[in-house]
Design a protein around this motif. Structure first.
Motif, PDB file in Angstrom:
ATOM      1  N   HIS A   1      22.111 -48.102 -25.519  1.00 41.32           N
ATOM      2  CA  HIS A   1      21.175 -47.901 -26.630  1.00 41.32           C
ATOM      3  C   HIS A   1      20.803 -46.422 -26.751  1.00 41.32           C
ATOM      4  N   THR A   2      20.573 -45.765 -25.630  1.00 42.12           N
ATOM      5  CA  THR A   2      20.185 -44.356 -25.623  1.00 42.12           C
ATOM      6  C   THR A   2      21.347 -43.436 -25.986  1.00 42.12           C
ATOM      7  N   MET A   3      22.517 -43.719 -25.442  1.00 43.05           N
ATOM      8  CA  MET A   3      23.643 -42.797 -25.560  1.00 43.05           C
ATOM      9  C   MET A   3      24.577 -43.098 -26.723  1.00 43.05           C
ATOM     10  N   GLY A   4      24.519 -44.292 -27.264  1.00 41.64           N
ATOM     11  CA  GLY A   4      25.396 -44.644 -28.381  1.00 41.64           C
ATOM     12  C   GLY A   4      26.862 -44.604 -27.993  1.00 41.64           C
ATOM     13  N   GLN A   5      27.669 -43.900 -28.793  1.00 44.56           N
ATOM     14  CA  GLN A   5      29.118 -43.868 -28.573  1.00 44.56           C
ATOM     15  C   GLN A   5      29.531 -43.084 -27.335  1.00 44.56           C
ATOM     16  N   ARG A   6      28.618 -42.342 -26.743  1.00 39.21           N
ATOM     17  CA  ARG A   6      28.941 -41.625 -25.510  1.00 39.21           C
ATOM     18  C   ARG A   6      28.874 -42.543 -24.293  1.00 39.21           C
ATOM     19  N   CYS A   7      28.499 -43.785 -24.512  1.00 40.28           N
ATOM     20  CA  CYS A   7      28.487 -44.798 -23.451  1.00 40.28           C
ATOM     21  C   CYS A   7      29.493 -45.888 -23.831  1.00 40.28           C
ATOM     22  N   VAL A   8      30.586 -45.957 -23.099  1.00 38.87           N
ATOM     23  CA  VAL A   8      31.670 -46.890 -23.398  1.00 38.87           C
ATOM     24  C   VAL A   8      31.614 -48.042 -22.402  1.00 38.87           C
ATOM     25  N   LEU A   9      31.579 -49.264 -22.927  1.00 41.03           N
ATOM     26  CA  LEU A   9      31.509 -50.456 -22.079  1.00 41.03           C
ATOM     27  C   LEU A   9      32.804 -51.252 -22.210  1.00 41.03           C
ATOM     28  N   LEU A  10      33.570 -51.305 -21.144  1.00 45.47           N
ATOM     29  CA  LEU A  10      34.782 -52.120 -21.121  1.00 45.47           C
ATOM     30  C   LEU A  10      34.430 -53.495 -20.565  1.00 45.47           C
ATOM     31  N   LEU A  11      35.150 -54.488 -20.995  1.00 44.23           N
ATOM     32  CA  LEU A  11      34.887 -55.870 -20.603  1.00 44.23           C
ATOM     33  C   LEU A  11      35.723 -56.234 -19.384  1.00 44.23           C
ATOM     34  N   GLY A  12      35.046 -56.648 -18.315  1.00 47.65           N
ATOM     35  CA  GLY A  12      35.737 -57.107 -17.116  1.00 47.65           C
ATOM     36  C   GLY A  12      35.891 -58.617 -17.131  1.00 47.65           C
ATOM     37  N   ASN A  13      36.644 -59.146 -16.181  1.00 47.32           N
ATOM     38  CA  ASN A  13      36.879 -60.588 -16.163  1.00 47.32           C
ATOM     39  C   ASN A  13      35.589 -61.374 -15.922  1.00 47.32           C
ATOM     40  N   HIS A  14      34.668 -60.878 -15.114  1.00 47.55           N
ATOM     41  CA  HIS A  14      33.411 -61.592 -14.872  1.00 47.55           C
ATOM     42  C   HIS A  14      32.543 -61.597 -16.122  1.00 47.55           C
ATOM     43  N   ASP A  15      32.584 -60.515 -16.884  1.00 49.39           N
ATOM     44  CA  ASP A  15      31.854 -60.460 -18.144  1.00 49.39           C
ATOM     45  C   ASP A  15      32.461 -61.451 -19.143  1.00 49.39           C
ATOM     46  N   TRP A  16      33.784 -61.546 -19.138  1.00 54.08           N
ATOM     47  CA  TRP A  16      34.482 -62.498 -19.998  1.00 54.08           C
ATOM     48  C   TRP A  16      34.082 -63.929 -19.636  1.00 54.08           C
ATOM     49  N   PHE A  17      33.997 -64.229 -18.338  1.00 55.43           N
ATOM     50  CA  PHE A  17      33.541 -65.561 -17.914  1.00 55.43           C
ATOM     51  C   PHE A  17      32.166 -65.862 -18.508  1.00 55.43           C
ATOM     52  N   PHE A  18      31.245 -64.897 -18.409  1.00 51.82           N
ATOM     53  CA  PHE A  18      29.886 -65.072 -18.934  1.00 51.82           C
ATOM     54  C   PHE A  18      29.914 -65.376 -20.426  1.00 51.82           C
ATOM     55  N   LEU A  19      30.703 -64.617 -21.169  1.00 52.88           N
ATOM     56  CA  LEU A  19      30.749 -64.780 -22.622  1.00 52.88           C
ATOM     57  C   LEU A  19      31.432 -66.074 -23.060  1.00 52.88           C
ATOM     58  N   ASN A  20      32.271 -66.632 -22.211  1.00 44.04           N
ATOM     59  CA  ASN A  20      33.038 -67.827 -22.569  1.00 44.04           C
ATOM     60  C   ASN A  20      32.673 -69.048 -21.727  1.00 44.04           C
TER      61      ASN A  20
ATOM     62  N   LEU B   1      28.398 -58.162 -14.181  1.00 40.67           N
ATOM     63  CA  LEU B   1      27.753 -59.368 -13.666  1.00 40.67           C
ATOM     64  C   LEU B   1      28.407 -59.786 -12.358  1.00 40.67           C
ATOM     65  N   ASP B   2      27.739 -60.667 -11.650  1.00 37.61           N
ATOM     66  CA  ASP B   2      28.278 -61.333 -10.460  1.00 37.61           C
ATOM     67  C   ASP B   2      28.384 -60.441  -9.232  1.00 37.61           C
ATOM     68  N   CYS B   3      27.849 -59.223  -9.285  1.00 37.13           N
ATOM     69  CA  CYS B   3      28.011 -58.343  -8.129  1.00 37.13           C
ATOM     70  C   CYS B   3      27.105 -58.754  -6.977  1.00 37.13           C
ATOM     71  N   ASP B   4      25.889 -59.146  -7.291  1.00 37.02           N
ATOM     72  CA  ASP B   4      24.941 -59.621  -6.284  1.00 37.02           C
ATOM     73  C   ASP B   4      23.738 -60.166  -7.032  1.00 37.02           C
ATOM     74  N   ASN B   5      22.638 -60.358  -6.350  1.00 36.53           N
ATOM     75  CA  ASN B   5      21.447 -60.901  -7.003  1.00 36.53           C
ATOM     76  C   ASN B   5      20.784 -59.906  -7.940  1.00 36.53           C
ATOM     77  N   GLY B   6      21.341 -58.705  -8.092  1.00 36.45           N
ATOM     78  CA  GLY B   6      20.785 -57.709  -8.995  1.00 36.45           C
ATOM     79  C   GLY B   6      21.522 -57.607 -10.316  1.00 36.45           C
ATOM     80  N   SER B   7      22.319 -58.605 -10.652  1.00 37.10           N
ATOM     81  CA  SER B   7      23.114 -58.556 -11.877  1.00 37.10           C
ATOM     82  C   SER B   7      22.271 -58.320 -13.119  1.00 37.10           C
TER      83      SER B   7
END
Length: 101
Positions: free
Chosen positions: A42-61, A24-30
């Motif tokens: 959704h397509t790749m399942g466990q072969r797609c790993v998503l780490l949480l960045g600080n901007h994502d943490w801001f969104f969630l909190n 998130l927060d990179c530009d108007n294309g977030s």
């Protein structure tokens, strides 16, 4: 992102993808970026790993006023603008939290 994946001949059925956060927060294309990443997960399942960045943490909190104040100064406007393009309202108060995707 799709053009980049094609350029590197990325195979969604075989390859592994690790995202390092700050979707998130990179530009108007977030919104588009986040939607594409969710589709890949959704397509790749466990072969797609998503780490949480600080901007994502801001969104969630963002319901925490102190967190929201920091996020407001560090990218909230770009994310908000990208969601508004899709007529999706972001609310971060105690009365309602809408699912955006």
């Amino acid at each position: 992102m799709e053009a980049l994946l094609q350029k590197i001949d990325f195979d969604k059925t075989l390859d592994k993808m690790i995202f390092l956060g700050d979707y998130l927060d990179c530009d108007n294309g977030s919104f588009e970026v986040f939607r594409e990443i969710v589709e890949l997960k959704h397509t790749m399942g466990q072969r797609c790993v998503l780490l949480l960045g600080n901007h994502d943490w801001f969104f969630l909190n963002a319901q925490n006023p102190e967190v929201f104040e920091i996020w407001e100064e560090n990218g909230f406007r770009a994310t908000r603008a990208s969601y508004i393009c899709y007529d999706i309202e972001l609310r971060f108060d105690n009365t309602e939290r809408r699912k955006c995707i």
